[in-house]
Design an enzyme around this catalytic site. Sequence first.
Site, PDB file in Angstrom:
ATOM      1  N   SER A  12       1.185  -1.163   0.556  1.00 51.13           N
ATOM      2  CA  SER A  12      -0.088   0.281  -0.061  1.00 51.13           C
ATOM      3  C   SER A  12       1.156   1.033  -0.039  1.00 51.13           C
ATOM      4  O   SER A  12       1.747   0.895   0.453  1.00 51.13           O
ATOM      5  CB  SER A  12      -0.660   0.299   1.663  1.00 51.13           C
ATOM      6  OG  SER A  12      -1.523  -1.116   1.733  1.00 51.13           O
ATOM      7  N   ASP A 113       4.959 -11.351   3.164  1.00 49.40           N
ATOM      8  CA  ASP A 113       3.687 -11.006   5.233  1.00 49.40           C
ATOM      9  C   ASP A 113       3.013 -11.187   4.849  1.00 49.40           C
ATOM     10  O   ASP A 113       2.177  -9.919   3.307  1.00 49.40           O
ATOM     11  CB  ASP A 113       4.889  -9.395   5.233  1.00 49.40           C
ATOM     12  CG  ASP A 113       3.415  -9.302   6.248  1.00 49.40           C
ATOM     13  OD1 ASP A 113       3.639 -10.227   7.511  1.00 49.40           O
ATOM     14  OD2 ASP A 113       3.731  -8.411   7.099  1.00 49.40           O
ATOM     15  N   THR A 144       6.696 -13.691   7.590  1.00 47.25           N
ATOM     16  CA  THR A 144       6.518 -12.900   8.305  1.00 47.25           C
ATOM     17  C   THR A 144       5.097 -13.437   9.280  1.00 47.25           C
ATOM     18  O   THR A 144       4.416 -11.624   9.499  1.00 47.25           O
ATOM     19  CB  THR A 144       7.118 -11.691   8.050  1.00 47.25           C
ATOM     20  OG1 THR A 144       6.518 -10.891   7.300  1.00 47.25           O
ATOM     21  CG2 THR A 144       8.379 -11.561   7.892  1.00 47.25           C
ATOM     22  N   GLU A 149      -1.790 -15.536  11.425  1.00 48.71           N
ATOM     23  CA  GLU A 149      -1.385 -15.641  10.456  1.00 48.71           C
ATOM     24  C   GLU A 149      -1.300 -17.521  10.160  1.00 48.71           C
ATOM     25  O   GLU A 149      -1.793 -17.969   9.151  1.00 48.71           O
ATOM     26  CB  GLU A 149      -1.072 -14.707  10.022  1.00 48.71           C
ATOM     27  CG  GLU A 149      -1.984 -13.072   9.387  1.00 48.71           C
ATOM     28  CD  GLU A 149      -1.558 -12.218   9.024  1.00 48.71           C
ATOM     29  OE1 GLU A 149      -1.170 -11.200   9.340  1.00 48.71           O
ATOM     30  OE2 GLU A 149       0.224 -12.282   9.601  1.00 48.71           O
ATOM     31  N   SER A 182       6.029 -12.681  13.896  1.00 52.24           N
ATOM     32  CA  SER A 182       6.363 -11.398  14.382  1.00 52.24           C
ATOM     33  C   SER A 182       5.988 -11.093  15.273  1.00 52.24           C
ATOM     34  O   SER A 182       6.071 -10.493  16.479  1.00 52.24           O
ATOM     35  CB  SER A 182       6.244 -10.730  13.378  1.00 52.24           C
ATOM     36  OG  SER A 182       5.158 -10.885  12.710  1.00 52.24           O
ATOM     37  N   ASP A 223       4.736  -3.791   8.942  1.00 53.38           N
ATOM     38  CA  ASP A 223       5.241  -3.761   7.396  1.00 53.38           C
ATOM     39  C   ASP A 223       6.926  -3.528   7.602  1.00 53.38           C
ATOM     40  O   ASP A 223       7.799  -3.826   6.852  1.00 53.38           O
ATOM     41  CB  ASP A 223       4.283  -2.372   6.903  1.00 53.38           C
ATOM     42  CG  ASP A 223       3.076  -3.120   6.348  1.00 53.38           C
ATOM     43  OD1 ASP A 223       2.513  -4.069   6.492  1.00 53.38           O
ATOM     44  OD2 ASP A 223       2.148  -1.747   6.274  1.00 53.38           O
TER      45      ASP A 223
HETATM   46  P1  ATP Z   1       1.125  -8.447   9.881  1.00 55.85           P
HETATM   47  O1  ATP Z   1      -0.472  -7.958  10.374  1.00 55.85           O
HETATM   48  O2  ATP Z   1       2.577  -7.280   9.598  1.00 55.85           O
HETATM   49  O3  ATP Z   1       1.430  -9.670  10.054  1.00 55.85           O
HETATM   50  P2  ATP Z   1       1.743  -8.750  13.238  1.00 55.85           P
HETATM   51  O4  ATP Z   1       0.796  -7.986  13.043  1.00 55.85           O
HETATM   52  O5  ATP Z   1       2.731  -9.205  13.691  1.00 55.85           O
HETATM   53  O6  ATP Z   1       2.056  -8.515  11.378  1.00 55.85           O
HETATM   54  P3  ATP Z   1       2.690  -5.844  14.237  1.00 55.85           P
HETATM   55  O7  ATP Z   1       1.477  -6.761  15.661  1.00 55.85           O
HETATM   56  O8  ATP Z   1       2.608  -4.661  14.021  1.00 55.85           O
HETATM   57  O9  ATP Z   1       2.267  -6.887  13.402  1.00 55.85           O
HETATM   58  O10 ATP Z   1       4.130  -6.826  14.707  1.00 55.85           O
HETATM   59  C1  ATP Z   1       5.045  -6.618  14.142  1.00 55.85           C
HETATM   60  C2  ATP Z   1       6.447  -6.073  15.496  1.00 55.85           C
HETATM   61  O11 ATP Z   1       6.130  -4.770  15.371  1.00 55.85           O
HETATM   62  C3  ATP Z   1       6.672  -7.149  16.615  1.00 55.85           C
HETATM   63  O12 ATP Z   1       7.686  -8.107  16.421  1.00 55.85           O
HETATM   64  C4  ATP Z   1       7.154  -5.897  17.789  1.00 55.85           C
HETATM   65  O13 ATP Z   1       8.921  -5.728  17.441  1.00 55.85           O
HETATM   66  C5  ATP Z   1       6.598  -4.094  17.471  1.00 55.85           C
HETATM   67  N1  ATP Z   1       5.278  -3.568  17.943  1.00 55.85           N
HETATM   68  C6  ATP Z   1       4.741  -3.908  17.881  1.00 55.85           C
HETATM   69  N2  ATP Z   1       3.414  -3.612  18.434  1.00 55.85           N
HETATM   70  C7  ATP Z   1       4.376  -3.159  19.913  1.00 55.85           C
HETATM   71  C8  ATP Z   1       4.526  -2.843  21.094  1.00 55.85           C
HETATM   72  N3  ATP Z   1       3.177  -2.627  21.566  1.00 55.85           N
HETATM   73  N4  ATP Z   1       5.028  -3.003  21.546  1.00 55.85           N
HETATM   74  C9  ATP Z   1       6.259  -3.080  21.528  1.00 55.85           C
HETATM   75  N5  ATP Z   1       6.569  -3.788  20.561  1.00 55.85           N
HETATM   76  C10 ATP Z   1       5.492  -3.227  18.940  1.00 55.85           C
HETATM   77  N1  PLP Z   2      -1.461  -0.396   4.256  1.00 56.66           N
HETATM   78  C1  PLP Z   2      -3.011   0.145   4.456  1.00 56.66           C
HETATM   79  C2  PLP Z   2      -3.769   0.302   3.652  1.00 56.66           C
HETATM   80  C3  PLP Z   2      -3.688   0.212   6.021  1.00 56.66           C
HETATM   81  O1  PLP Z   2      -4.323   0.742   6.263  1.00 56.66           O
HETATM   82  C4  PLP Z   2      -2.567  -0.554   6.661  1.00 56.66           C
HETATM   83  C5  PLP Z   2      -2.853  -0.372   8.777  1.00 56.66           C
HETATM   84  O2  PLP Z   2      -4.597   0.219   9.408  1.00 56.66           O
HETATM   85  C6  PLP Z   2      -1.375  -0.996   6.731  1.00 56.66           C
HETATM   86  C7  PLP Z   2      -1.187  -1.247   5.707  1.00 56.66           C
HETATM   87  C8  PLP Z   2      -1.152  -2.130   7.613  1.00 56.66           C
HETATM   88  O3  PLP Z   2       0.097  -2.336   8.965  1.00 56.66           O
HETATM   89  P1  PLP Z   2       0.313  -3.174   8.993  1.00 56.66           P
HETATM   90  O4  PLP Z   2       2.225  -2.866   9.415  1.00 56.66           O
HETATM   91  O5  PLP Z   2       1.170  -1.787  11.516  1.00 56.66           O
HETATM   92  O6  PLP Z   2      -0.395  -4.242   9.806  1.00 56.66           O
HETATM   93 MG    MG Z   3       0.614  -6.271  10.247  1.00 61.65          MG
END
Ligand code: ATP
Ligand code: PLP
Ligand code: MG
Length: 294
Positions: A12, A113, A144, A149, A182, A223
């Site tokens: 995006s 991802d 990742t 997921e 992740s 991301d």
């Molecule tokens: P995706 O949805 O893209 O597959 P995801 O759900 O794992 O991945 P996030 O929850 O954003 O994505 O987590 C990715 C990374 O961001 C984590 O490994 C951590 O390092 C960091 N992170 C995100 N939120 C926090 C938080 N509240 N505290 C600490 N680290 C965070």
């Molecule tokens: N792309 C768009 C347009 C989004 O609105 C979002 C989250 O709102 C994302 C990507 C992914 O974000 P994240 O890296 O927190 O999963």
């Molecule tokens: Mg994400």
Amino acid sequence: MSESPRVLSIQSHVVSGYVGNKSATFPLQLLGFEVDFINSVQFCNHTGYKKVAGQVLTEKDLDDLALGLEANNLDLYSHLLTGYIGAASFLTRICALVKHLKDVNPSLTYVCDPVMGDNGRMYVPADLLPIYKSSILPLADIITPNQYEVELLTDMKINNVEEAWKAVDFLHSKGPKIVVVSSTELGNNEHLLALASKRQGNSCEKVTIRVPKLSGSFTGTGDLFAALFLAWMHKTGNNLKESLEKTVSTLQAVLKRTIESARGEVTPRAKELKLIQSKKDIENPTIVASASVV
Ligand code: ATP
Ligand code: PLP
Ligand code: MG
Ligand code: MG
């Protein structure tokens, strides 16, 4: 192949703020990558704001761009990175593109991802899941996913670390040499747990890292995680432990700066990642979380 690694990033774009390509491109460039990006959508901002407006790229649009690059021999990439994809037809077209890019460069690394949802809720159409399972997993080199997921991709429920590793091994058996979960809820009140596994012959190198929880929830971090992990795996010659430590430590620095700068304000705007301000931390992260070899 040119000297610098060259990534094609299909994610995006947001005009304002940092998710998708806006979250991935700057860090990859800072870490020495040429970044060619295709914007799967162009929105004014991420979906957490009260209004979202913009355009969606169709698979026909993607085809036009891919064929144009091919016609000019501009389709030689060291890496392909994909993130949020909102339609099954677009994901199917990505499969064909991965195959093509791997024909052009058999050593291309595809980092996927598989963004589908979080915290037990799917936020993409359900018909993407079978395509990720049957067509994307066999093509991906690095994936990742988050805990939810992984559960979707494996049809396995994860209640503890042992079950997480079983699911990771199942994912390896479907294709990816490297699986990084992740974020999981398998830590405690203070920590998230992330897990990573690299298949080597018949065995796997496995590491975990405890990620200090920071207050609040943020957008664009998944991301950023995928982009940083891609970069550090390349720069360290596929050193799993070091790449995970550098990725998580960079995220800690970016999020701490974001929290400080928001000064308690919780609007989406105030919580946009302070990426540009974190240039030095991205280039040279101070390790604040160390990974354990399992
Ligand atoms: P995706 O949805 O893209 O597959 P995801 O759900 O794992 O991945 P996030 O929850 O954003 O994505 O987590 C990715 C990374 O961001 C984590 O490994 C951590 O390092 C960091 N992170 C995100 N939120 C926090 C938080 N509240 N505290 C600490 N680290 C965070
Ligand atoms: N792309 C768009 C347009 C989004 O609105 C979002 C989250 O709102 C994302 C990507 C992914 O974000 P994240 O890296 O927190 O999963
Ligand atoms: Mg994400
Ligand atoms: Mg998450």
